[in-house]
Design a protein around this motif. Structure first.
Motif, PDB file in Angstrom:
ATOM      1  N   ASP A  13       0.828  -1.211   0.000  1.00 50.51           N
ATOM      2  CA  ASP A  13       0.000   0.000   0.000  1.00 50.51           C
ATOM      3  C   ASP A  13       0.862   1.260   0.000  1.00 50.51           C
ATOM      4  N   LEU A  14       2.011   1.214   0.682  1.00 55.73           N
ATOM      5  CA  LEU A  14       2.926   2.357   0.653  1.00 55.73           C
ATOM      6  C   LEU A  14       3.428   2.574  -0.765  1.00 55.73           C
ATOM      7  N   GLU A  15       3.817   1.496  -1.434  1.00 57.21           N
ATOM      8  CA  GLU A  15       4.285   1.615  -2.812  1.00 57.21           C
ATOM      9  C   GLU A  15       3.193   2.194  -3.709  1.00 57.21           C
ATOM     10  N   THR A  16       1.969   1.706  -3.558  1.00 53.90           N
ATOM     11  CA  THR A  16       0.845   2.218  -4.346  1.00 53.90           C
ATOM     12  C   THR A  16       0.654   3.716  -4.111  1.00 53.90           C
ATOM     13  N   PHE A  17       0.709   4.134  -2.846  1.00 55.37           N
ATOM     14  CA  PHE A  17       0.576   5.548  -2.504  1.00 55.37           C
ATOM     15  C   PHE A  17       1.685   6.366  -3.158  1.00 55.37           C
ATOM     16  N   LEU A  18       2.918   5.898  -3.064  1.00 56.38           N
ATOM     17  CA  LEU A  18       4.047   6.635  -3.632  1.00 56.38           C
ATOM     18  C   LEU A  18       3.958   6.725  -5.151  1.00 56.38           C
ATOM     19  N   ALA A  59      -0.794  14.158   4.109  1.00 57.28           N
ATOM     20  CA  ALA A  59      -0.148  13.230   5.029  1.00 57.28           C
ATOM     21  C   ALA A  59      -1.048  12.020   5.209  1.00 57.28           C
ATOM     22  N   ARG A  60      -0.430  10.853   5.326  1.00 54.43           N
ATOM     23  CA  ARG A  60      -1.155   9.609   5.577  1.00 54.43           C
ATOM     24  C   ARG A  60      -0.470   8.899   6.729  1.00 54.43           C
ATOM     25  N   GLY A  61      -1.237   8.423   7.668  1.00 56.16           N
ATOM     26  CA  GLY A  61      -0.697   7.661   8.774  1.00 56.16           C
ATOM     27  C   GLY A  61      -0.116   6.351   8.283  1.00 56.16           C
ATOM     28  N   ILE A  62       0.931   5.880   8.964  1.00 57.35           N
ATOM     29  CA  ILE A  62       1.547   4.598   8.634  1.00 57.35           C
ATOM     30  C   ILE A  62       1.827   3.846   9.926  1.00 57.35           C
ATOM     31  N   THR A  63       1.863   2.538   9.840  1.00 58.26           N
ATOM     32  CA  THR A  63       2.162   1.719  11.012  1.00 58.26           C
ATOM     33  C   THR A  63       3.662   1.770  11.299  1.00 58.26           C
ATOM     34  N   THR A  64       4.025   1.333  12.495  1.00 54.91           N
ATOM     35  CA  THR A  64       5.438   1.279  12.875  1.00 54.91           C
ATOM     36  C   THR A  64       6.210   0.364  11.937  1.00 54.91           C
ATOM     37  N   GLU A  65       5.621  -0.755  11.547  1.00 54.25           N
ATOM     38  CA  GLU A  65       6.272  -1.681  10.623  1.00 54.25           C
ATOM     39  C   GLU A  65       6.588  -1.009   9.288  1.00 54.25           C
ATOM     40  N   VAL A  66       5.628  -0.277   8.747  1.00 51.82           N
ATOM     41  CA  VAL A  66       5.840   0.426   7.483  1.00 51.82           C
ATOM     42  C   VAL A  66       6.885   1.528   7.675  1.00 51.82           C
ATOM     43  N   PHE A  67       6.841   2.226   8.798  1.00 45.33           N
ATOM     44  CA  PHE A  67       7.820   3.262   9.092  1.00 45.33           C
ATOM     45  C   PHE A  67       9.234   2.688   9.099  1.00 45.33           C
ATOM     46  N   GLU A  68       9.409   1.556   9.737  1.00 45.64           N
ATOM     47  CA  GLU A  68      10.735   0.942   9.853  1.00 45.64           C
ATOM     48  C   GLU A  68      11.216   0.317   8.542  1.00 45.64           C
ATOM     49  N   ASN A  69      10.326  -0.298   7.796  1.00 49.21           N
ATOM     50  CA  ASN A  69      10.722  -1.067   6.613  1.00 49.21           C
ATOM     51  C   ASN A  69      10.531  -0.344   5.286  1.00 49.21           C
ATOM     52  N   GLY A  70       9.895   0.807   5.291  1.00 52.31           N
ATOM     53  CA  GLY A  70       9.622   1.516   4.048  1.00 52.31           C
ATOM     54  C   GLY A  70      10.483   2.739   3.819  1.00 52.31           C
ATOM     55  N   LYS A  71      11.472   2.953   4.683  1.00 54.85           N
ATOM     56  CA  LYS A  71      12.298   4.169   4.577  1.00 54.85           C
ATOM     57  C   LYS A  71      13.019   4.275   3.240  1.00 54.85           C
ATOM     58  N   ASP A  72      13.622   3.179   2.786  1.00 57.84           N
ATOM     59  CA  ASP A  72      14.339   3.225   1.507  1.00 57.84           C
ATOM     60  C   ASP A  72      13.384   3.487   0.348  1.00 57.84           C
ATOM     61  N   MET A  73      12.205   2.927   0.423  1.00 57.00           N
ATOM     62  CA  MET A  73      11.209   3.121  -0.627  1.00 57.00           C
ATOM     63  C   MET A  73      10.846   4.605  -0.730  1.00 57.00           C
ATOM     64  N   VAL A  74      10.654   5.257   0.408  1.00 53.26           N
ATOM     65  CA  VAL A  74      10.317   6.683   0.410  1.00 53.26           C
ATOM     66  C   VAL A  74      11.525   7.501  -0.014  1.00 53.26           C
ATOM     67  N   ARG A  75      12.679   7.162   0.489  1.00 53.09           N
ATOM     68  CA  ARG A  75      13.904   7.905   0.204  1.00 53.09           C
ATOM     69  C   ARG A  75      14.284   7.841  -1.282  1.00 53.09           C
TER      70      ARG A  75
END
Length: 82
Positions: A13-18, A59-75
């Protein structure tokens, strides 16, 4: 961000949002960057979309798991690989 149904709770879902942000699918004007942050108010995590003046567009809320594991995807973005 207060609506629990709007919280991104997995990397797909993070990838879809990005991808939607990158492709203009959300109708946002002047997108300059995307980042992750933690709210000072309650410690919740979110992904934020900024304009060229560093003003928050979305802004969209994200879970702690997504926060920890999605940093490179966002970066690095999720643009389609050739």
């Amino acid at each position: 961000m207060s609506n629990e149904h709007d919280i991104i709770d997995n990397l797909t879902d993070l990838e879809t949002f990005l991808v939607m942000v990158e492709s203009g699918g959300l109708g946002l004007k002047g997108v300059s960057g995307v980042g992750m942050a933690t709210s000072n108010k309650d410690g919740s995590h979110f992904v934020a979309v900024f304009d060229d003046k560093q003003q928050l567009l979305l802004a969209r809320g994200i879970t702690t798991e997504v926060f920890e594991n999605g940093k490179d995807m966002v970066r690095n973005g999720v643009g389609r690989k050739h």
